[in-house]
Design a protein around this motif. Structure first.
Motif, PDB file in Angstrom:
ATOM      1  N   TYR A 320     -23.817 -48.799 -52.676  1.00 43.32           N
ATOM      2  CA  TYR A 320     -24.666 -49.706 -51.901  1.00 43.32           C
ATOM      3  C   TYR A 320     -25.563 -50.462 -52.879  1.00 43.32           C
ATOM      4  O   TYR A 320     -26.437 -49.867 -53.514  1.00 43.32           O
ATOM      5  N   HIS A 351     -28.476 -40.574 -45.189  1.00 37.54           N
ATOM      6  CA  HIS A 351     -27.068 -40.879 -45.467  1.00 37.54           C
ATOM      7  C   HIS A 351     -26.368 -39.734 -46.185  1.00 37.54           C
ATOM      8  O   HIS A 351     -25.225 -39.394 -45.873  1.00 37.54           O
ATOM      9  N   ASN A 397     -30.721 -48.940 -42.569  1.00 39.51           N
ATOM     10  CA  ASN A 397     -29.403 -49.450 -42.925  1.00 39.51           C
ATOM     11  C   ASN A 397     -29.549 -50.206 -44.242  1.00 39.51           C
ATOM     12  O   ASN A 397     -30.195 -51.260 -44.287  1.00 39.51           O
ATOM     13  N   THR A 400     -28.501 -54.067 -44.033  1.00 35.31           N
ATOM     14  CA  THR A 400     -29.418 -55.000 -43.370  1.00 35.31           C
ATOM     15  C   THR A 400     -30.744 -55.092 -44.110  1.00 35.31           C
ATOM     16  O   THR A 400     -31.380 -56.155 -44.128  1.00 35.31           O
ATOM     17  N   ASP A 450     -19.753 -43.712 -45.811  1.00 33.32           N
ATOM     18  CA  ASP A 450     -19.727 -44.798 -44.836  1.00 33.32           C
ATOM     19  C   ASP A 450     -21.017 -44.757 -44.007  1.00 33.32           C
ATOM     20  O   ASP A 450     -21.421 -43.681 -43.548  1.00 33.32           O
ATOM     21  N   HIS A 451     -21.625 -45.903 -43.819  1.00 30.97           N
ATOM     22  CA  HIS A 451     -22.925 -45.942 -43.136  1.00 30.97           C
ATOM     23  C   HIS A 451     -22.853 -45.345 -41.733  1.00 30.97           C
ATOM     24  O   HIS A 451     -23.677 -44.488 -41.366  1.00 30.97           O
ATOM     25  N   LYS A 452     -21.897 -45.770 -40.951  1.00 31.57           N
ATOM     26  CA  LYS A 452     -21.809 -45.308 -39.566  1.00 31.57           C
ATOM     27  C   LYS A 452     -21.565 -43.803 -39.508  1.00 31.57           C
ATOM     28  O   LYS A 452     -22.217 -43.075 -38.744  1.00 31.57           O
ATOM     29  N   ALA A 453     -20.648 -43.327 -40.333  1.00 32.23           N
ATOM     30  CA  ALA A 453     -20.335 -41.893 -40.333  1.00 32.23           C
ATOM     31  C   ALA A 453     -21.536 -41.079 -40.819  1.00 32.23           C
ATOM     32  O   ALA A 453     -21.831 -39.999 -40.279  1.00 32.23           O
ATOM     33  N   ARG A 455     -24.681 -41.901 -40.603  1.00 27.56           N
ATOM     34  CA  ARG A 455     -25.721 -41.926 -39.570  1.00 27.56           C
ATOM     35  C   ARG A 455     -25.422 -40.891 -38.486  1.00 27.56           C
ATOM     36  O   ARG A 455     -26.318 -40.148 -38.059  1.00 27.56           O
ATOM     37  N   GLU A 456     -24.173 -40.843 -38.045  1.00 25.27           N
ATOM     38  CA  GLU A 456     -23.800 -39.885 -37.004  1.00 25.27           C
ATOM     39  C   GLU A 456     -23.974 -38.452 -37.503  1.00 25.27           C
ATOM     40  O   GLU A 456     -24.425 -37.570 -36.758  1.00 25.27           O
TER      41      GLU A 456
END
Length: 464
Positions: A320, A351, A397, A400, A450-453, A455-456
């Motif tokens: 990142y 993260h 994030n 962003t 991965d950001h989404k993974a 975060r979850e």
């Protein structure tokens, strides 16, 4: 009978009420302890130690002009300070020791030991609240307890000081200078040389910020490619400047600054209040100095122990760009932009789900402005384990954040020159970095998560 002033993290001559009081009591001696082993245990950055030594060298010369001798004594651990202080006091007929209070647990225990020895020897030991505008214990709620939320603390702090008119005692001048032996000067390796330590230079930095930057601080403080911050953090961390003196100077230019808390000019004052909040917490809750979560319900949180991920974060290899550029700034310069401190702390704890204590320690090992109370408060805030911390479901994030605060990638390109060829719109996203620009054999590394993974995964861990 003589008075002795004990320098700690209050390395200033002006706006140092404890020092002024010592001089009014006839002090001709001051003392500073080099605590190499203790600093190592506290993970103090080599660059900050270098800055301390350069400042102490400056103070030795400056104090000599006023007939005061600053003795620099090796005391590897804080317990050695007690022994050395008593020996010095007996040898120099010291009846009164004056200093400024420190709030962390080891420092507080050291001072308790000094007090006990002073009581035995009939020496008066006096500590001032020289690092704070509001003394510890003076900002309490209606139940006479420490606030656990910042906003009501700030309201009470403002109410207490809105009608205050502070003054700083004048520095007493002397025409009786003495010389200092060269053998007493401390060796400096120069790694902190970009930060001046003389009072004239520091005064110019203060004036430049208040006169030229303060009015626009709120507009540019989050943009890492712009020098929009005060540049005062190392000087505040070591007490080279006084928070009270800064407030007085700002009030001269903005007399209503404490009654206009919603104005842009108040934004930096708000940071000073956060600083005070964290110091009050450190004094009130010794467990923070022991590395414990403020919010005990997170003691059951299972952190990941991935050394590979932690090392990638430390070395700026997460994939990142904004995170990696920020970490390289830290390692290369000993300083990191405040917005980026929040971004990289959130990345490590959310993260990567790595214990905030590892990040806290890494910061202290590298920051020239390392300050335990603020560092601990900031890391526990980011990790959602602290007092009035961000909610656990608030996860920055990094993409962003990069788009918002470094839209053209100026900061990223400064510390990741291998991305100079990447267009502005693409530079914020995780992708393979060109790591070896000197070879035809291009080396790449991917984003480590991965950001989404991520975060979850963090949400699930914190919910449990």
């Amino acid at each position: 009978m003589n008075t002795l002033f004990w320098f700690r993290r209050d390395l200033r001559l002006f706006a140092n009420e404890a020092l002024i009081q010592a001089l009014e009591n006839g002090a001709k001696h001051a003392i500073f302890f080099i605590c190499d082993k203790q600093w190592q245990q506290h993970h103090t950055a080599p660059m900050q130690i270098d800055l301390i030594k350069r400042r102490v060298n400056y103070l030795q010369h400056a104090l000599a002009q006023y007939g005061i001798r600053l003795h620099v004594i090796a005391a590897p651990y804080f317990c050695d300070c007690v022994t050395e202080l008593m020996q010095f006091s007996h040898a120099n007929n010291i009846a009164h020791i004056i200093g400024n209070r420190e709030y962390e647990l080891n420092e507080a225990n050291r001072d308790k030991a000094v007090q006990a020895e002073c009581d035995k020897q009939g020496i008066t030991f006096t500590l001032y609240e020289g690092d704070l505008i509001a003394p510890v214990g003076s900002v309490k709620n209606q139940s006479n307890e420490m606030y656990k939320v910042f906003t009501p603390f700030k309201r009470a702090w403002l109410k207490q000081h809105q009608d205050s008119h502070f003054s700083v005692p004048p520095w007493p001048l002397s025409d009786n200078p003495i010389s200092i032996a060269d053998s007493e000067l401390l060796h400096s390796d120069g790694c902190s040389e970009k930060w001046p330590v003389d009072d004239d230079a520091i005064a110019r930095i203060v004036d430049n910020f208040i006169c030229d930057k303060l009015a626009h601080y709120d507009d540019v403080r989050d943009i890492p490619s712009v020098k929009g911050t005060s540049g005062l953090s190392p000087y505040l961390a070591l007490g080279m400047v006084s928070t009270k003196q800064l407030l007085i100077t700002i009030q001269l230019r903005y007399p209503d600054i404490l009654t206009t808390s919603k104005s842009k000019t108040f934004t930096w004052i708000n940071e000073l209040v956060w600083r005070e909040f964290y110091r009050h917490l450190i004094a009130e809750y010794p467990k923070l100095s022991r590395g414990e979560n403020f919010n005990e319900k997170y003691n059951a949180l299972t952190w990941r122990s991935s050394d590979a991920d932690f090392n990638a974060w430390c070395e700026g290899r997460t994939g990142y760009p904004l995170v990696d550029a920020a970490m390289r700034q830290l390692v290369q310069t000993g300083w990191m932009h405040n917005r980026l401190r929040m971004v990289v702390a959130s990345f490590l704890t959310k993260h990567l789900l790595i214990d905030w204590r590892r990040g806290e320690r890494f910061f202290m090992q590298h920051l020239i402005d390392g300050d335990f109370a603020s560092n601990n408060g900031g890391w526990q805030w980011a990790a959602s384990t602290g007092c009035d911390a961000q909610p656990y479901f608030r996860i920055f994030n990094p993409i962003t954040q990069s788009q918002r605060f470094d839209p053209k990638g100026k900061f990223i390109r400064k510390y990741l020159p291998e991305l100079n060829h990447v267009p502005d719109k693409q530079i914020h996203f995780p992708h393979s970095y060109l790591a070896d620009t000197q070879s035809d054999n291009h080396c790449y590394w991917p984003a480590i998560v991965d950001h989404k993974a991520a975060r979850e995964r963090a949400l699930a861990a914190f919910k449990v």
